[in-house]
Design a protein around this motif. Structure first.
Motif, PDB file in Angstrom:
ATOM      1  N   VAL A 114      -7.886  -4.894   0.913  1.00 58.40           N
ATOM      2  CA  VAL A 114      -9.294  -4.569   0.664  1.00 58.40           C
ATOM      3  C   VAL A 114      -9.867  -5.590  -0.316  1.00 58.40           C
ATOM      4  CG1 VAL A 114      -8.727  -2.944  -1.207  1.00 58.40           C
ATOM      5  CG2 VAL A 114     -10.933  -2.761  -0.031  1.00 58.40           C
ATOM      6  N   CYS A 164      -4.823  -5.829  -4.577  1.00 60.52           N
ATOM      7  CA  CYS A 164      -6.158  -5.732  -3.988  1.00 60.52           C
ATOM      8  C   CYS A 164      -6.867  -4.413  -4.300  1.00 60.52           C
ATOM      9  CB  CYS A 164      -6.094  -5.981  -2.484  1.00 60.52           C
ATOM     10  SG  CYS A 164      -5.136  -4.768  -1.543  1.00 60.52           S
ATOM     11  N   SER A 165      -6.180  -3.302  -4.076  1.00 61.39           N
ATOM     12  CA  SER A 165      -6.829  -2.003  -4.293  1.00 61.39           C
ATOM     13  C   SER A 165      -6.926  -1.651  -5.770  1.00 61.39           C
ATOM     14  CB  SER A 165      -6.093  -0.893  -3.528  1.00 61.39           C
ATOM     15  OG  SER A 165      -4.736  -0.838  -3.902  1.00 61.39           O
ATOM     16  N   THR A 216      -4.948   3.674  -3.493  1.00 63.22           N
ATOM     17  CA  THR A 216      -4.483   2.763  -2.444  1.00 63.22           C
ATOM     18  C   THR A 216      -5.593   2.405  -1.452  1.00 63.22           C
ATOM     19  OG1 THR A 216      -3.807   4.427  -0.819  1.00 63.22           O
ATOM     20  CG2 THR A 216      -2.244   3.925  -2.586  1.00 63.22           C
ATOM     21  N   THR A 217      -5.339   1.341  -0.705  1.00 58.65           N
ATOM     22  CA  THR A 217      -6.293   0.900   0.312  1.00 58.65           C
ATOM     23  C   THR A 217      -6.529   1.988   1.350  1.00 58.65           C
ATOM     24  OG1 THR A 217      -5.531  -1.370   0.019  1.00 58.65           O
ATOM     25  CG2 THR A 217      -6.760  -0.908   2.011  1.00 58.65           C
ATOM     26  N   ASP A 246       0.834  -1.202   0.000  1.00 58.40           N
ATOM     27  CA  ASP A 246       0.000   0.000   0.000  1.00 58.40           C
ATOM     28  C   ASP A 246       0.872   1.258   0.000  1.00 58.40           C
ATOM     29  OD1 ASP A 246      -2.837   0.724   0.014  1.00 58.40           O
ATOM     30  OD2 ASP A 246      -2.374   1.765   1.874  1.00 58.40           O
ATOM     31  N   PHE A 286     -12.343  -3.821   4.477  1.00 59.06           N
ATOM     32  CA  PHE A 286     -10.962  -3.425   4.768  1.00 59.06           C
ATOM     33  C   PHE A 286     -10.405  -4.184   5.959  1.00 59.06           C
ATOM     34  CE2 PHE A 286     -12.882  -0.015   2.462  1.00 59.06           C
ATOM     35  CZ  PHE A 286     -11.871   0.526   1.678  1.00 59.06           C
ATOM     36  N   THR A 296     -10.244  -3.319  -6.779  1.00 58.07           N
ATOM     37  CA  THR A 296     -11.449  -2.610  -6.330  1.00 58.07           C
ATOM     38  C   THR A 296     -11.608  -1.274  -7.056  1.00 58.07           C
ATOM     39  OG1 THR A 296     -10.205  -1.717  -4.432  1.00 58.07           O
ATOM     40  CG2 THR A 296     -11.525  -3.694  -4.045  1.00 58.07           C
ATOM     41  N   GLN A 297     -10.491  -0.606  -7.319  1.00 60.18           N
ATOM     42  CA  GLN A 297     -10.555   0.674  -8.034  1.00 60.18           C
ATOM     43  C   GLN A 297     -11.111   0.479  -9.443  1.00 60.18           C
ATOM     44  OE1 GLN A 297      -6.862   2.443  -9.502  1.00 60.18           O
ATOM     45  NE2 GLN A 297      -7.487   4.444  -8.736  1.00 60.18           N
ATOM     46  N   HIS A 322     -11.593 -10.991  -4.103  1.00 61.52           N
ATOM     47  CA  HIS A 322     -10.412 -10.154  -3.822  1.00 61.52           C
ATOM     48  C   HIS A 322      -9.179 -10.706  -4.520  1.00 61.52           C
ATOM     49  CE1 HIS A 322      -8.550 -12.605  -0.263  1.00 61.52           C
ATOM     50  NE2 HIS A 322      -9.259 -13.392  -1.020  1.00 61.52           N
ATOM     51  N   GLN A 360      -8.580   4.737  -0.129  1.00 59.07           N
ATOM     52  CA  GLN A 360      -9.969   4.331  -0.335  1.00 59.07           C
ATOM     53  C   GLN A 360     -10.752   4.359   0.985  1.00 59.07           C
ATOM     54  OE1 GLN A 360     -10.122   0.580  -2.498  1.00 59.07           O
ATOM     55  NE2 GLN A 360      -8.938   1.415  -4.218  1.00 59.07           N
TER      56      GLN A 360
END
Length: 330
Positions: free
Chosen positions: A292, A242-243, A260-261, A57, A285, A246-247, A303, A264
């Motif tokens: 995340v 991971c981030s 970044t986590t 991260d 989270f 999700t992004q 994930h 976010q």
């Protein structure tokens, strides 16, 4: 005498036995520590995974900072080039006007302008403006304003480039730290069994859960990435962290998330929801904000877990409810 001889023989025999034992017993066996159990390796790996998540991260934050600084420097560089072109046009126009005025005798009598007969030198005198026509004075003033803007643009560009260079150094340091941790992570993973390299061209899976609207679009995208490898810093389309996942997933749902986590989580400060009121599409989270995932409904999460694994779906109970810090609803 006889006893002493027997004693000497006994001593030699014991030494011989000791040497034989040394040859039979592998070196270091006596002091060797027992091999760690699978349970111990998994526990160590879990702790290391959490550490790596936080490092990744930080790496992503440094990378984002560098990209932003570089984009700003590039943008200013383009403006600077345009400003230089504009200033040059004004300079040429102003010099032409000064030459015209000089040759026409309009400024020959001005104090301090006769020296050298240099038209460009005349532009440096404030008195020139008062003796030129309004149109000529406006052109010279525009040139001086352009020069001022040019100086400001240059200073801004230099500052942006310096920021970008500092961000890049920070990125390099973070990258080295992450790679050392991942090397240890992979060593432990190999002890547990073969790694899953994933397939960058994985067709993924079809989402069949209860989500609708924007959340449905986000989960459709996330499920289409299942089977692709995890890679730190990955933002697709072949691999993800991971981030990054999700992004990109929520971008398909029409929501622009930070990179970044940690970012976010901060972005969703006013959008947090209780863990017992989750809806599909909510972001989950970890404590420490190193990881995340996205709630998929029916007690499941999609994930991108870690190095040596792939984008996948797990149950929250399998993952460990105690590992979560909280959730946000984009």
């Amino acid at each position: 005498m006889f006893h002493r001889a027997r004693g000497g023989l006994a001593a030699r025999a014991l030494v011989g036995l000791g040497l034989a034992a040394a040859l039979v017993i592998p070196a270091g066996a006596a002091g060797a520590e027992p091999k760690p159990t699978i349970k111990q390796v998994k526990a160590k790996l879990e702790k290391l995974n959490d550490q790596v998540d936080v490092l990744v991260d930080r790496y992503n934050a440094a990378n984002s900072k560098w990209k932003s600084a570089k984009a700003k420097a590039d943008k200013i560089g383009k403006r600077l080039a345009a400003e230089e072109e504009r200033a040059e046009a004004f300079r040429a126009q102003a010099v032409t006007l000064a030459v015209s005025a000089y040759q026409g005798g309009a400024v020959l009598t001005m104090p301090g302008l006769v020296v050298g007969g240099d038209p460009e030198a005349m532009l440096g005198s404030a008195a020139t403006l008062t003796h030129l026509s309004d149109g000529r004075a406006a052109s010279v003033a525009a040139y001086e304003e352009a020069l001022k803007g040019l100086r400001e643009q240059r200073e801004e560009a230099q500052a942006a480039l310096k920021t970008a260079a500092e961000a890049r150094r920070e990125l390099g340091g973070q990258k080295a730290t992450v790679e050392r941790a991942i090397k240890e992570q992979l060593k432990l993973l190999r002890k547990l069994g073969p790694l899953n390299p994933g397939d960058p061209n994985s067709p993924g899976q079809k989402y069949t859960g209860p989500a609708s609207g924007n959340a449905r679009a986000a989960l459709d995208f996330a499920y289409a990435q299942i089977g692709k490898p995890y890679r730190y810093g990955g933002t697709g389309p072949d691999s993800w962290d991971c981030s990054g996942l999700t992004q990109a997933s929520w971008a398909k749902g029409g929501v622009s998330l930070p990179r970044t986590t940690t970012q976010q989580w901060a972005w969703g400060a006013s959008r947090r929801v209780p863990m017992d009121a989750l809806e599909p599409g909510d972001l989950l989270f970890n404590k420490g904000l190193g990881h995340v995932g996205m709630y998929a409904g029916d007690g499941k999460m999609v994930h991108a877990p870690r190095t040596g694994d792939v984008v996948k779906v797990v149950t929250l109970s399998q993952y460990g409810m105690g590992r979560f810090l909280g959730a946000i609803r984009p």
